[in-house]
Enzyme design. Sequence first.
Site, PDB file in Angstrom:
ATOM      1  N   TYR A  77       0.532  -1.150  -0.301  1.00  0.00           N
ATOM      2  CA  TYR A  77      -0.212  -0.207  -0.043  1.00  0.00           C
ATOM      3  C   TYR A  77       0.416   1.046  -0.202  1.00  0.00           C
ATOM      4  O   TYR A  77       0.870   1.650  -0.798  1.00  0.00           O
ATOM      5  CB  TYR A  77      -1.047  -0.006   1.145  1.00  0.00           C
ATOM      6  CG  TYR A  77      -1.620   1.273   1.029  1.00  0.00           C
ATOM      7  CD1 TYR A  77      -2.905   0.796   0.607  1.00  0.00           C
ATOM      8  CD2 TYR A  77      -1.646   2.242   1.456  1.00  0.00           C
ATOM      9  CE1 TYR A  77      -4.270   2.107   0.688  1.00  0.00           C
ATOM     10  CE2 TYR A  77      -2.628   3.284   1.326  1.00  0.00           C
ATOM     11  CZ  TYR A  77      -4.137   2.726   0.776  1.00  0.00           C
ATOM     12  OH  TYR A  77      -4.829   4.342   1.235  1.00  0.00           O
ATOM     13  N   PHE A 129      -8.404  18.793 -26.024  1.00  0.00           N
ATOM     14  CA  PHE A 129      -9.075  17.225 -25.836  1.00  0.00           C
ATOM     15  C   PHE A 129     -10.084  17.212 -25.033  1.00  0.00           C
ATOM     16  O   PHE A 129     -10.253  17.705 -24.320  1.00  0.00           O
ATOM     17  CB  PHE A 129      -7.657  16.474 -25.521  1.00  0.00           C
ATOM     18  CG  PHE A 129      -7.347  15.227 -25.818  1.00  0.00           C
ATOM     19  CD1 PHE A 129      -7.884  14.609 -27.072  1.00  0.00           C
ATOM     20  CD2 PHE A 129      -7.926  14.161 -24.486  1.00  0.00           C
ATOM     21  CE1 PHE A 129      -7.788  13.064 -26.822  1.00  0.00           C
ATOM     22  CE2 PHE A 129      -8.464  12.893 -24.740  1.00  0.00           C
ATOM     23  CZ  PHE A 129      -8.546  12.371 -26.279  1.00  0.00           C
ATOM     24  N   THR A 130     -10.915  16.556 -25.339  1.00  0.00           N
ATOM     25  CA  THR A 130     -11.794  16.149 -25.217  1.00  0.00           C
ATOM     26  C   THR A 130     -11.375  16.542 -22.831  1.00  0.00           C
ATOM     27  O   THR A 130     -12.396  16.697 -23.240  1.00  0.00           O
ATOM     28  CB  THR A 130     -12.840  14.879 -25.359  1.00  0.00           C
ATOM     29  OG1 THR A 130     -12.035  13.871 -25.863  1.00  0.00           O
ATOM     30  CG2 THR A 130     -12.791  14.863 -26.600  1.00  0.00           C
ATOM     31  N   ASP A 220       1.165  18.372 -22.454  1.00  0.00           N
ATOM     32  CA  ASP A 220       0.202  16.825 -22.671  1.00  0.00           C
ATOM     33  C   ASP A 220       1.455  16.211 -23.528  1.00  0.00           C
ATOM     34  O   ASP A 220       1.938  15.513 -24.967  1.00  0.00           O
ATOM     35  CB  ASP A 220      -1.069  16.088 -23.211  1.00  0.00           C
ATOM     36  CG  ASP A 220      -2.208  15.543 -23.533  1.00  0.00           C
ATOM     37  OD1 ASP A 220      -1.228  14.422 -22.937  1.00  0.00           O
ATOM     38  OD2 ASP A 220      -3.148  15.617 -23.747  1.00  0.00           O
ATOM     39  N   LYS A 263      -1.334   5.404 -24.343  1.00  0.00           N
ATOM     40  CA  LYS A 263      -1.202   5.191 -25.514  1.00  0.00           C
ATOM     41  C   LYS A 263       0.288   4.974 -26.070  1.00  0.00           C
ATOM     42  O   LYS A 263       0.901   3.727 -25.924  1.00  0.00           O
ATOM     43  CB  LYS A 263      -0.958   7.161 -26.739  1.00  0.00           C
ATOM     44  CG  LYS A 263      -2.541   7.899 -26.401  1.00  0.00           C
ATOM     45  CD  LYS A 263      -3.478   6.972 -25.699  1.00  0.00           C
ATOM     46  CE  LYS A 263      -4.934   7.525 -25.316  1.00  0.00           C
ATOM     47  NZ  LYS A 263      -5.663   8.991 -24.349  1.00  0.00           N
ATOM     48  N   ARG A 387     -15.647  10.934 -36.492  1.00  0.00           N
ATOM     49  CA  ARG A 387     -14.840  12.215 -35.705  1.00  0.00           C
ATOM     50  C   ARG A 387     -15.792  13.370 -36.740  1.00  0.00           C
ATOM     51  O   ARG A 387     -14.989  13.399 -38.041  1.00  0.00           O
ATOM     52  CB  ARG A 387     -13.038  11.806 -36.020  1.00  0.00           C
ATOM     53  CG  ARG A 387     -12.312  12.213 -34.478  1.00  0.00           C
ATOM     54  CD  ARG A 387     -13.159  12.578 -33.461  1.00  0.00           C
ATOM     55  NE  ARG A 387     -12.339  11.540 -32.344  1.00  0.00           N
ATOM     56  CZ  ARG A 387     -13.891  11.664 -31.435  1.00  0.00           C
ATOM     57  NH1 ARG A 387     -14.060  11.823 -30.616  1.00  0.00           N
ATOM     58  NH2 ARG A 387     -12.743  10.940 -29.951  1.00  0.00           N
ATOM     59  N   PHE A 453     -21.595  10.704 -29.788  1.00  0.00           N
ATOM     60  CA  PHE A 453     -21.140   9.872 -30.408  1.00  0.00           C
ATOM     61  C   PHE A 453     -20.512   8.215 -29.311  1.00  0.00           C
ATOM     62  O   PHE A 453     -20.574   7.095 -30.312  1.00  0.00           O
ATOM     63  CB  PHE A 453     -19.980  10.142 -30.465  1.00  0.00           C
ATOM     64  CG  PHE A 453     -18.477  10.917 -29.850  1.00  0.00           C
ATOM     65  CD1 PHE A 453     -18.888  11.799 -29.279  1.00  0.00           C
ATOM     66  CD2 PHE A 453     -17.133   9.873 -29.668  1.00  0.00           C
ATOM     67  CE1 PHE A 453     -17.627  12.186 -28.329  1.00  0.00           C
ATOM     68  CE2 PHE A 453     -16.637   9.395 -28.745  1.00  0.00           C
ATOM     69  CZ  PHE A 453     -16.891  11.060 -27.494  1.00  0.00           C
TER      70      PHE A 453
HETATM   71  C1  PLP Z   1      -6.311   9.955 -24.289  1.00  0.00           C
HETATM   72  C2  PLP Z   1      -5.752  10.803 -24.466  1.00  0.00           C
HETATM   73  C3  PLP Z   1      -6.093  11.584 -22.736  1.00  0.00           C
HETATM   74  C4  PLP Z   1      -7.011  10.964 -21.716  1.00  0.00           C
HETATM   75  O1  PLP Z   1      -6.305   9.918 -21.047  1.00  0.00           O
HETATM   76  P1  PLP Z   1      -6.719   8.701 -20.351  1.00  0.00           P
HETATM   77  O2  PLP Z   1      -5.666   7.771 -20.396  1.00  0.00           O
HETATM   78  O3  PLP Z   1      -7.265   7.859 -21.888  1.00  0.00           O
HETATM   79  O4  PLP Z   1      -7.415   9.389 -19.408  1.00  0.00           O
HETATM   80  C5  PLP Z   1      -6.124  13.046 -22.465  1.00  0.00           C
HETATM   81  N1  PLP Z   1      -5.226  13.815 -24.004  1.00  0.00           N
HETATM   82  C6  PLP Z   1      -4.746  13.444 -24.421  1.00  0.00           C
HETATM   83  C7  PLP Z   1      -3.777  13.679 -25.881  1.00  0.00           C
HETATM   84  C8  PLP Z   1      -5.400  11.781 -24.882  1.00  0.00           C
HETATM   85  O5  PLP Z   1      -5.126  11.282 -26.134  1.00  0.00           O
END
Ligand code: PLP
Length: 461
Positions: A77, A129-130, A220, A263, A387, A453
């Site tokens: 932990y 980004f969303t 990011d 990613k 998209r 979507f």
């Molecule tokens: C996927 C993604 C995120 C969010 O990450 P999650 O691990 O899915 O929460 C943030 N920024 C970018 C550019 C992404 O492609």
Amino acid sequence: MIKKLQKRSWAEPYKMKMVELLKQTTRGQRSRAIKAAGYNTFLLKSEDVYIDLLTDSGTNAMSDRQWSALMLGDEAYAGSNSYYKLEKAVQKFLWLQIFSAHTPGRGAENILSRILIRKGDVVPGNMYFTTTRLHQELAGGTFEDIIIDEAHDPTNEFPFKGNVDLEKLTRLIKKHGAKKIPYVSIATNVNMAGGQPISMKNLKELRKFTKQHGIRIIHDMTRVAENAYFIQQREKGYEKKSVKDIVKEICSLTDGATMSAKKDALVNIGGFMATNEWDVFEEARNLVVIYEGLHTYGGLAGRDMEAIAVGIEESLNDRHQQARIGQVEYLGQQLESYGIPIVKPIGGHGVFVDAKAFLPHLTQDEFPAQTLAAELYIESGVRTMERGMVSAGRKPNGENYYPKLELVRFTIPRRVYTQAHMDVVAESAAAVFARRNKIRGLKVVYEPKYLRFFQARFERK
Ligand SMILES: *Cc1c(COP(=O)(O)O)cnc(C)c1O
């Protein structure tokens, strides 16, 4: 006829040790499956999919080194050894000193936004980004797009469509004052622009400019290694530098970062936040206890931190990136050779097909991209993603957004499919292209309130 040697091809820098068998379905089965899924590829069952190009997020194949690292996971932990291994990898390869909150990417975004953004602040970035934008808004900020105009034009072949327009940033500072801008949000290999890179030159200029105004750069770094590879391939002075060194240089020009390890870092789940500021780290370390867990695991299992530490290093290998981006490029070229209209330059994590040009007889209200993704699935079991208008959603007053781009994304998971799979994908798209004039559009029969979507349902018109 004997062929003359004209080129030396790349090949994947790995071989296969385990395989996952794929199921092939008949056209009749697929027609029924997509109808039952309301013509939405998000609602298909993955067992009904042959080649899955829905997303590159968490769909990577791990290496034998990563799988064996899982066994070394320290599930304590507090003070897990796996945490310190991951910290070391972040410091060594990503050049950020203090590190915390390794949650899925959006968990890190939540924490960092809460710490840095005050109500009324403005957060400029190179395209939204969303999840990133939503966390900035939930923390009381407003997102402002400062990406160069070229990024919004699918036919413009500018090599660095992820660049920031410093004029746009200057105007924001004049309008709001530097104090209202807690940081500039920089994504490497901009997802929403089609996987397009920012140049080192542009990032250096931005660093100089933000220093003068006392503004941070928060990075990011979800696809930083893919961005570094494009810099190596396209930017003067970087031809001989390794992806590893370029990543280090990018990170050294920033003050902090969030990362979705699903990613580039070649794992199936996880992420983190890293910073060079002690105060920010201290607050993050405190906040992560509320939302996820103690700062030495922050919501992840020890074994997952082990896999990320190994994945970061593997992602910085030049030959890995050459094969990764080479495969995306290969698919893009195959599609183009059949006359299929795609976004140029071909991006880092996928190929984006222009559905408006593919199905010019459909109006945007007939959802060309949604229609095309459904037709591709029926044709061959290949799953892609819309998209366009469906993803863009509605304005607060209920009117539909009509985005300029109506795209279908063919996203390639890392180290999962072969070149032969790419041939099948391109040929399937070509078969749909050959019968494009006969394709009818769709109409909405169910629309959820948020992020429609994912769950919207359609019928043929
Ligand atoms: C996927 C993604 C995120 C969010 O990450 P999650 O691990 O899915 O929460 C943030 N920024 C970018 C550019 C992404 O492609």
